[in-house]
Design a protein around this motif. Sequence first.
Motif, PDB file in Angstrom:
ATOM      1  N   GLU A 124      15.294  17.566   3.134  1.00  0.00           N
ATOM      2  CA  GLU A 124      14.511  17.422   2.437  1.00  0.00           C
ATOM      3  C   GLU A 124      12.674  16.953   2.027  1.00  0.00           C
ATOM      4  O   GLU A 124      13.496  15.606   2.295  1.00  0.00           O
ATOM      5  N   ASP A 151      10.802  15.430  -1.251  1.00  0.00           N
ATOM      6  CA  ASP A 151      10.611  16.211  -2.101  1.00  0.00           C
ATOM      7  C   ASP A 151       8.934  16.037  -2.356  1.00  0.00           C
ATOM      8  O   ASP A 151       8.387  14.527  -2.361  1.00  0.00           O
ATOM      9  N   ASN A 207      12.778  24.509  -8.703  1.00  0.00           N
ATOM     10  CA  ASN A 207      13.772  24.326  -7.525  1.00  0.00           C
ATOM     11  C   ASN A 207      14.147  25.948  -6.862  1.00  0.00           C
ATOM     12  O   ASN A 207      15.269  25.076  -6.812  1.00  0.00           O
ATOM     13  N   SER A 222      11.001  20.132  -1.859  1.00  0.00           N
ATOM     14  CA  SER A 222      12.028  20.420  -2.929  1.00  0.00           C
ATOM     15  C   SER A 222      11.663  21.449  -3.938  1.00  0.00           C
ATOM     16  O   SER A 222      12.961  22.276  -4.923  1.00  0.00           O
ATOM     17  N   HIS A 223      10.063  21.744  -3.689  1.00  0.00           N
ATOM     18  CA  HIS A 223      10.340  22.837  -5.327  1.00  0.00           C
ATOM     19  C   HIS A 223       9.325  23.434  -4.887  1.00  0.00           C
ATOM     20  O   HIS A 223       7.979  23.444  -3.545  1.00  0.00           O
ATOM     21  N   LYS A 283      21.008  23.190  -1.477  1.00  0.00           N
ATOM     22  CA  LYS A 283      20.384  24.016  -1.390  1.00  0.00           C
ATOM     23  C   LYS A 283      20.529  25.125  -0.279  1.00  0.00           C
ATOM     24  O   LYS A 283      20.626  26.384  -0.251  1.00  0.00           O
TER      25      LYS A 283
END
Length: 336
Positions: free
Chosen positions: A139, A141, A170, A223-224, A259
């Motif tokens: 991931e 971030d 997210n 991540s988002h 996730k």
Amino acid sequence: FFSVIGKVLAVLVLIWAGLSIIGMFVFFVFNVLNIMGYQNPMFFPPLEILDSASAFFAILAGTVAIMIPLLAIFFIMLRVVFKTKPMNNYATMSLWAAWIVSIVMILYFVVVTNQDFVEESTISVEKPIEQRDTYIISENDVRVIKASDEDFLKNKIGGNGLLKGNYLRNEVSIHIEPLDSLKAPYLQYNYIAKGSSYADASARASKISYQVNQKGENINFDSHFALQEKQLIRDQRVRMNLYLPEGTKVILNHNMDWKVRDIWADDCKGEDNSKFTEWVMTKNGLKCILKLEEEKAKEAEKLKEEQEEKAKKEKKKEKEEATKVDDNSSSEQSNA
């Protein structure tokens, strides 16, 4: 005795109602500050689906709808405990009217807002990835600004040094699916949103920004995802489908456990509690290598036990045959 118990209960209810009224007022003030842009942890999540003006009237209506019954309980208990005079009729009717209006407003916001969730649209985009025997999935971030990351600087940071888009969400799910071993791996981006019509939902889905970067065998999922300015929350989410050929090895970073769907990463961690779990793609999806090795070891142990049992049976059978031959020989000698 019963009058004393009644007074004690009345005092307790009075205190509860008073504290609840104060708590609701504090809750209202902090949510209004959030709506005005002064962010704080005390935020009522359903307000994010409304624009600022609607959110203010919605939280006002909700607060009034809860506080007026609490006020009624408070004044009733006040009369019971302190023998005060009843509330003025005009004040009573005014509060009653305000409560009715607040209920009507809440129903209005529920009905009108619900109309903006009736249609769902998905925009699907496929992108090839470099073929490797092993992939390390981690991931990235996006809330951590890395000045040395050129791709991040170009695509995520504007001239003012802030993340583009007023919302970082997210709601990202990742599904790793099997592919024929002769086909090339690829990524499928699915941008999903809702609206009052299919066109509105598609327009919202098209304004979702999400990235996946590959460097050799390393694949980094953001991540988002970001939404463009003044976007109302309408169940926007991203579903990523990663298609890999059978036999491909996947090393999954622990920050991706929640996730990645359709697997349970915690069951694949060894005793050393490593930050990575190892998987292999089969025709039925990802399988934990550690579990497969344990199953193979159990099968080997079972096969060994079966072979030993078979050898014992054969040895026993040979011994019985030998004993039978000896008995026959002894019988013949006796007859002779």
